[in-house]
Design a protein around this motif. Structure first.
Motif, PDB file in Angstrom:
ATOM      1  N   ASP A 127      -0.270   5.122  -8.158  1.00 55.97           N
ATOM      2  CA  ASP A 127       0.947   4.292  -8.593  1.00 55.97           C
ATOM      3  C   ASP A 127       2.128   4.498  -7.865  1.00 55.97           C
ATOM      4  OD1 ASP A 127       3.302   3.341 -10.159  1.00 55.97           O
ATOM      5  OD2 ASP A 127       2.003   3.189 -12.025  1.00 55.97           O
ATOM      6  N   ARG A 128       2.517   3.660  -7.042  1.00 57.29           N
ATOM      7  CA  ARG A 128       3.800   3.924  -6.100  1.00 57.29           C
ATOM      8  C   ARG A 128       4.978   3.847  -6.753  1.00 57.29           C
ATOM      9  NH1 ARG A 128       4.123  -0.818  -2.221  1.00 57.29           N
ATOM     10  NH2 ARG A 128       3.135  -1.789  -4.019  1.00 57.29           N
ATOM     11  N   ASN A 187      -1.364   4.630  -0.199  1.00 57.64           N
ATOM     12  CA  ASN A 187      -3.006   4.062  -0.456  1.00 57.64           C
ATOM     13  C   ASN A 187      -3.432   3.609   0.705  1.00 57.64           C
ATOM     14  OD1 ASN A 187      -2.885   4.595  -3.292  1.00 57.64           O
ATOM     15  ND2 ASN A 187      -1.303   2.994  -3.538  1.00 57.64           N
ATOM     16  N   THR A 188      -3.179   3.514   1.821  1.00 54.61           N
ATOM     17  CA  THR A 188      -3.680   3.113   2.987  1.00 54.61           C
ATOM     18  C   THR A 188      -4.974   3.983   3.270  1.00 54.61           C
ATOM     19  OG1 THR A 188      -1.509   2.284   3.950  1.00 54.61           O
ATOM     20  CG2 THR A 188      -3.657   2.815   5.610  1.00 54.61           C
ATOM     21  N   ARG A 189      -6.212   3.109   3.467  1.00 55.55           N
ATOM     22  CA  ARG A 189      -7.262   3.700   3.888  1.00 55.55           C
ATOM     23  C   ARG A 189      -7.796   3.658   5.117  1.00 55.55           C
ATOM     24  NH1 ARG A 189     -10.475   4.174  -0.694  1.00 55.55           N
ATOM     25  NH2 ARG A 189      -9.679   3.266  -2.777  1.00 55.55           N
ATOM     26  N   LYS A 200       0.943  -1.099   0.012  1.00 54.99           N
ATOM     27  CA  LYS A 200      -0.017  -0.206   0.065  1.00 54.99           C
ATOM     28  C   LYS A 200       0.940   1.298   0.134  1.00 54.99           C
ATOM     29  CE  LYS A 200      -4.147  -2.002   0.116  1.00 54.99           C
ATOM     30  NZ  LYS A 200      -5.142  -1.841  -1.162  1.00 54.99           N
ATOM     31  N   ASP A 201       1.895   1.333   0.684  1.00 51.87           N
ATOM     32  CA  ASP A 201       2.680   2.553   0.798  1.00 51.87           C
ATOM     33  C   ASP A 201       4.155   2.314   0.434  1.00 51.87           C
ATOM     34  OD1 ASP A 201       0.389   3.508   2.376  1.00 51.87           O
ATOM     35  OD2 ASP A 201       0.972   2.446   4.010  1.00 51.87           O
ATOM     36  N   LEU A 225      -3.967   8.931  -0.468  1.00 51.76           N
ATOM     37  CA  LEU A 225      -5.244   8.759  -1.087  1.00 51.76           C
ATOM     38  C   LEU A 225      -6.400   9.306  -0.270  1.00 51.76           C
ATOM     39  CD1 LEU A 225      -6.607   7.052  -3.170  1.00 51.76           C
ATOM     40  CD2 LEU A 225      -6.768   5.077  -1.598  1.00 51.76           C
ATOM     41  N   SER A 268      -3.071   9.482   4.631  1.00 44.86           N
ATOM     42  CA  SER A 268      -2.432   8.975   3.435  1.00 44.86           C
ATOM     43  C   SER A 268      -2.776   9.832   2.145  1.00 44.86           C
ATOM     44  CB  SER A 268      -2.870   7.395   3.061  1.00 44.86           C
ATOM     45  OG  SER A 268      -4.029   7.532   2.791  1.00 44.86           O
ATOM     46  N   GLU A 317      -6.126   3.684  -6.448  1.00 41.64           N
ATOM     47  CA  GLU A 317      -5.035   3.649  -5.953  1.00 41.64           C
ATOM     48  C   GLU A 317      -4.228   4.391  -6.802  1.00 41.64           C
ATOM     49  OE1 GLU A 317      -3.471  -0.181  -4.837  1.00 41.64           O
ATOM     50  OE2 GLU A 317      -4.669  -0.208  -2.827  1.00 41.64           O
TER      51      GLU A 317
END
Length: 225
Positions: A140-141, A112-114, A32-33, A128, A126, A138
């Protein structure tokens, strides 16, 4: 420590025991991150290496600003905030080895952590979550990582020449300046109003007795409401 060339970057897809300042833990769900460690061997004098924290915080802000319509702020000395919540933290440590001195920079960026644990729900965010109206599922990391590493490379070139201008840019993004705070330094609590950053990026406090005190570091800082 074995002599790896500078520029080595190690990413983690998940963390359960990432180490932050004061041995705080940085936890993140898988995939996610952005969490990574960067190895550097700066050419500038070791005495100037503490400036790296200031430059790294500025690089994080610039990367976010470049990729998203957000206005990050720096909570001196090691955190980046969005809308009064922490979105990123960093830790720079100098290490002396048989192959010479090196600097290890660790960065965590919530992308992208919710959802966060209950104890962090009101204090963390975050990228997001900071764009609630965004249709993006999400971010794009890979794109964010590339932007962040590029800005880190650019900012580290200001370790000597250009550092004063960098401090000015940090000052413009400061979350602390103008706020009444309590800072813990060497186990003692200091109360005052954050009024400025000095030429080294250190925090200047106006104390209740009218005097000024400059802090080069602090174990913790919290706003006094």
């Amino acid at each position: 420590m074995a002599g790896e060339e500078p520029g080595l970057v190690i990413f983690a897809e998940a963390q359960t025991a990432g180490r932050g300042r004061r041995e705080n833990r940085w936890q993140a769900p898988a995939g996610k991150d952005l969490m990574f460690t960067l190895l550097m061997r700066p050419e500038g004098p070791v005495a100037l290496w503490p400036r790296m924290t200031t430059l790294a915080a500025l690089a994080i802000c610039k990367a976010i600003e470049e990729e998203l319509p957000l206005s990050p702020q720096i909570k001196w000395p090691n955190d980046v905030y969005l809308r009064d919540r922490k979105v990123s933290g960093l830790l720079a440590e100098a290490v002396i080895t048989q192959t010479g001195p090196m600097l290890v920079l660790g960065i965590g960026l919530n992308v992208n952590t919710r959802e966060f644990p209950p104890e962090l729900a009101g204090a963390a965010t975050s990228l997001l979550l900071s764009l609630p109206q965004s249709p993006v599922i999400e971010f794009d990391r890979n794109d964010l990582a590339a932007s962040l590493l590029r800005h880190l490379h650019e900012q580290m070139g200001r370790l000597e020449d250009g550092f004063l201008e960098a401090v000015s840019e940090v000052r413009e993004r400061s979350w602390l300046l103008g706020r009444q705070i309590r800072a813990t330094v060497d186990g003692a609590e200091i109360y005052g109003r954050a009024v400025d950053l000095d030429l080294e990026g250190h925090l200047r406090l106006a104390l209740p007795d009218g005097s000024l005190r400059t802090l080069s570091s602090a174990e913790s800082i919290r706003q006094v409401v």
